[in-house]
Design a protein around this motif. Structure first.
Motif, short mmCIF file in Angstrom:
data_model
loop_
_atom_site.label_atom_id
_atom_site.label_comp_id
_atom_site.label_asym_id
_atom_site.label_seq_id
_atom_site.Cartn_x
_atom_site.Cartn_y
_atom_site.Cartn_z
N UNK A 6 21.97 13.04 -2.03
CA UNK A 6 22.11 11.71 -1.37
C UNK A 6 20.63 11.22 -1.21
N UNK A 7 19.68 12.40 -0.85
CA UNK A 7 18.51 11.97 -0.63
C UNK A 7 17.89 11.28 -1.96
N UNK A 8 18.31 11.92 -3.21
CA UNK A 8 17.66 11.37 -4.38
C UNK A 8 17.95 9.86 -4.66
N UNK A 9 19.30 9.48 -4.21
CA UNK A 9 19.79 8.20 -4.17
C UNK A 9 19.06 7.14 -3.53
N UNK A 10 18.51 7.65 -2.20
CA UNK A 10 17.77 6.80 -1.27
C UNK A 10 16.35 6.58 -1.51
N UNK A 11 16.00 7.37 -2.57
CA UNK A 11 14.55 7.89 -2.88
C UNK A 11 14.07 6.58 -3.74
N UNK A 12 12.94 5.90 -3.30
CA UNK A 12 12.44 4.58 -3.86
C UNK A 12 10.98 4.82 -4.43
N UNK A 13 10.73 4.46 -5.45
CA UNK A 13 9.21 4.38 -6.00
C UNK A 13 8.70 3.08 -5.94
N UNK A 14 7.64 3.01 -5.10
CA UNK A 14 6.85 1.76 -4.95
C UNK A 14 6.48 1.25 -6.40
N UNK A 15 6.53 0.20 -6.64
CA UNK A 15 5.81 -0.29 -7.86
C UNK A 15 4.33 -0.47 -7.63
N UNK A 16 3.62 -0.21 -8.62
CA UNK A 16 2.17 -0.26 -8.84
C UNK A 16 1.92 -1.61 -9.60
N UNK A 17 1.83 -2.60 -8.88
CA UNK A 17 1.67 -4.00 -9.55
C UNK A 17 0.23 -4.15 -10.27
N UNK A 18 -0.91 -3.53 -9.38
CA UNK A 18 -2.20 -3.45 -10.26
C UNK A 18 -2.29 -2.75 -11.51
N UNK A 19 -1.42 -1.52 -11.39
CA UNK A 19 -1.28 -0.94 -12.83
C UNK A 19 -0.82 -1.52 -13.74
N UNK A 20 0.35 -1.97 -13.45
CA UNK A 20 1.38 -2.86 -14.33
C UNK A 20 0.52 -3.91 -15.06
N UNK A 21 -0.26 -4.82 -14.33
CA UNK A 21 -0.93 -5.94 -14.64
C UNK A 21 -2.06 -5.24 -15.88
#
Length: 245
Positions: A6-21
């Protein structure tokens, strides 16, 4: 265990917008670099050489041998300066003519539409052919001037000017005339035009006694004809590119 799921389902990875660009920009840079390497001037040069017939180079080698033979004939028979220059001009005209025959081969044979679909289009190949052929003719002019200077004691600059100015004029007249008939050009027309232009140039050379003119006039003529030739070549490439798009 269920709690961890359940904890894994609620876990969210914040996107690294700067790294993506930054990754996208790096990828674009690598792709652009590879694209430039695939379409480099060296590759265009090598690709253009593949389209030039062996016959064209054989004829240029033959003209080179004729130049050497002509110089030796002039040494042996002590011919006049006017005859020397006329023989040089005749050989130069033939060199230009064989190159023009190759340059307009695509239109004469009706293959320009097929060549336009290649990796490098027709206008790019034509521009590279102009550079290659022009460089070869300049080398021939330098060779005639050097041989004349060494064996006949004729000033190097004098022969250069006497050959470069007619060379520019001859090319300007041919390119200007062929602009109107490029898409309907035939090999016979090409040779007839060259013959007429060459004949007129010889008549004018003999009638006007142009070799008695001051070097300042010849220098000015070289500057003006060079500018005009660059403009005519630009118009040729522009119209060719426009007509094949």
């Amino acid at each position: 265990m269920a709690k961890k799921v359940e904890d894994l389902k609620t876990y969210r990875i914040l996107p690294n917008e700067k790294g993506r660009l930054e990754t996208i920009a790096m990828g674009k840079s690598i792709m652009a670099k590879k694209q430039m390497n695939q379409h480099s001037y060296l590759n265009l040069f090598l690709s253009t050489l593949q389209f030039i017939q062996v016959k064209t180079w054989v004829m240029q080698c033959f003209i080179l041998l004729l130049i050497i033979a002509t110089v030796n004939i002039h040494i042996l028979y002590q011919t006049s300066f006017k005859m020397i220059m006329n023989s040089y001009l005749l050989l130069l005209i033939f060199s230009i003519l064989f190159f023009l025959d190759e340059l307009y081969k695509s239109f004469v044979s009706g293959m320009w539409e097929l060549e336009q679909s290649f990796k490098y289009d027709l206008s790019q190949h034509t521009l590279m052919k102009l550079i290659v052929f022009g460089s070869v003719d300049i080398v021939l002019i330098l060779l005639m001037s050097l041989l004349s200077n060494i064996t006949l004691s004729i000033p190097l600059l004098r022969v250069l000017l006497y050959l470069l100015v007619p060379f520019n004029i001859f090319c300007i007249l041919l390119f200007s005339t062929l602009t109107f008939w490029r898409n309907n050009m035939r090999q016979e027309i090409l040779w007839i035009i060259a013959g007429v232009v060459g004949g007129i140039s010889f008549v004018l050379t003999n009638l006007l006694n142009v070799y008695n003119l001051s070097m300042a006039y010849w220098g000015t003529g070289l500057l003006l004809t060079s500018c005009a030739l660059i403009y005519v070549v630009y118009v040729q490439i522009y119209q060719m590119n426009k007509g094949t798009n």
